[in-house]
Design a protein around this motif. Sequence first.
Motif, mmCIF file in Angstrom:
data_model
loop_
_atom_site.group_PDB
_atom_site.id
_atom_site.type_symbol
_atom_site.label_atom_id
_atom_site.label_comp_id
_atom_site.label_asym_id
_atom_site.label_seq_id
_atom_site.Cartn_x
_atom_site.Cartn_y
_atom_site.Cartn_z
ATOM 1 N N SER A 1 37.667 59.099 9.532
ATOM 2 C CA SER A 1 39.225 58.955 9.732
ATOM 3 C C SER A 1 39.676 59.947 10.753
ATOM 4 O O SER A 1 38.750 60.690 11.293
ATOM 5 N N THR A 2 40.884 59.950 11.452
ATOM 6 C CA THR A 2 41.137 60.363 12.451
ATOM 7 C C THR A 2 42.511 61.532 12.377
ATOM 8 O O THR A 2 43.378 60.505 11.675
ATOM 9 N N LEU A 3 42.486 62.598 12.557
ATOM 10 C CA LEU A 3 43.643 63.407 12.249
ATOM 11 C C LEU A 3 44.308 63.578 13.584
ATOM 12 O O LEU A 3 43.728 64.171 14.312
ATOM 13 N N PRO A 4 45.724 62.992 13.931
ATOM 14 C CA PRO A 4 46.008 63.214 15.121
ATOM 15 C C PRO A 4 46.437 64.515 15.446
ATOM 16 O O PRO A 4 47.359 65.369 14.890
ATOM 17 N N ASN B 1 47.876 58.548 9.481
ATOM 18 C CA ASN B 1 49.242 59.455 9.891
ATOM 19 C C ASN B 1 49.383 58.955 11.304
ATOM 20 O O ASN B 1 48.444 59.201 12.030
ATOM 21 N N ALA B 2 50.703 58.716 11.625
ATOM 22 C CA ALA B 2 51.013 58.745 13.061
ATOM 23 C C ALA B 2 51.144 60.010 13.763
ATOM 24 O O ALA B 2 50.743 60.339 14.900
ATOM 25 N N THR B 3 51.399 61.123 12.860
ATOM 26 C CA THR B 3 51.261 62.485 13.360
ATOM 27 C C THR B 3 50.634 63.319 12.262
ATOM 28 O O THR B 3 50.452 62.872 10.896
ATOM 29 N N CYS B 4 50.160 64.513 12.612
ATOM 30 C CA CYS B 4 49.730 65.348 11.448
ATOM 31 C C CYS B 4 50.555 66.044 10.654
ATOM 32 O O CYS B 4 51.532 66.372 10.916
#
Length: 455
Positions: free
Chosen positions: A182-185, A225-228
């Motif tokens: 997964s990716t954390l912005p 999430n779009a942002t962290c």
Amino acid sequence: MPLGVACLKRCLLVLAVMILTSVGLISCGGSSSSSSSSSSSSSSTPKPSGLKFRAVVSQDVQTGVASPGLILIDALKDLRASVAIIGGNFQPAAMFLSADRKITVAVSIDQKSIEVLNNNTEAIQTFTNHPGSSLNLLGTTESLVISADNATAYAAVPNAALPGGGSLGGIVIASLSAGDTSTLPVPGVHYLAESGDGSKILAFSDDSDAVTIVSPFNIVAGQKNATCPANVCTSVPGFDRPVFGFFNSDNTQAWILNCGPECGGTQASVQSLDLVHNTAGPPTAIPGGASVGLIQNQTLYVAGTPPAGSNTCAGGPTTAATTCGRLTIVNLSTLPQATPIQPTAVIPDGYHTHIDISGDGQLFVGSRNCFNIVPATPGAEQRGCLAILNTNNGNLVIPPDNGDVTGMQPITNRTVFYLVEGGELRIYDTTTDKIYLLQSIDIFGNAVDVKLIDF
């Protein structure tokens, strides 16, 4: 890799010995007397290779006599293990070692994927939820940390495209057992530093004057999430193109390296970060540049290249190079201070990425894209991207070798230091600061990195 006459003769000699002895993998040459030193790890249980004290070298290219993969080295005898190279089609480059040295995460040469070496079984791990043995990172990385329990890898991917668009960049979170990612912005994130207990990760983004404090224990698995989220990421401003941080023993403070002009900022410096109140302390300027550092007790060794105009080689060893870097020794107990800390030594220039110290106090500093000097005639100056400082007496050596430094590893309880420069694995005797007269290990392809995987 370019091959000269000397290398051709060496390779032919090795081939002849291989045919005569019918051994698939051998070592060419010997080593100095220091290679016979014992290690505290020598009594440990041998692994499948039969070795008790091992290093691993990544080889990223395939040639007529070599395959990409991970090469095991007997770090007691400086010999290549008589076992097959580990891996398949994956082309490993930079490697990252877990704190307990149970696993090694290798990044591919294109920096877009990873694979995991189980150091106990000496085999590449597979994943329960993912086909194959490598994981895609959605972009490129040159900085990765591993959780304290070895369950998760966090990779800084500055060009990761996030779902829903927006700014590029994020921390790719990879499960090292299941293979889920997964990716954390975190826009533009390029470098990571992890606290000893794994409770905090410092994230450093390109073209940014802030440090992002990440709380990995608050990350919800699989959440997009779009942002962290606010309980995961805290941005602390007040820095100058920060690139790395060093935590104190109780993880309440970190010392931050500000890259400054080398990274598009104003002034290289060292600066404290209060991790209790999430505030930046006053900076202490370092005119010599600060792109890489090593901390030992209350001493911080910092290397970098000053801005154009102040990056001359004046005050250093006589050289035909026209630009040079600087090594600065910082006493952390005296910080902050109003006056800049002046550099200690003039070293090769380039972008400094590697620094480490041997048990007897020899500090190795390496860079990439430095001012290389190739000798035109025998005995003429030869110079690459490596400097060695004797921290006991201040003596500086610029070894006669060429190329980027891409890997380095001191060998525990020995006066031996492994280094990869210009695609070659070098073995230095730290009592002389010289490469062994007879090179001990042949890497037929292109060596990139080296790690010691036993204590």
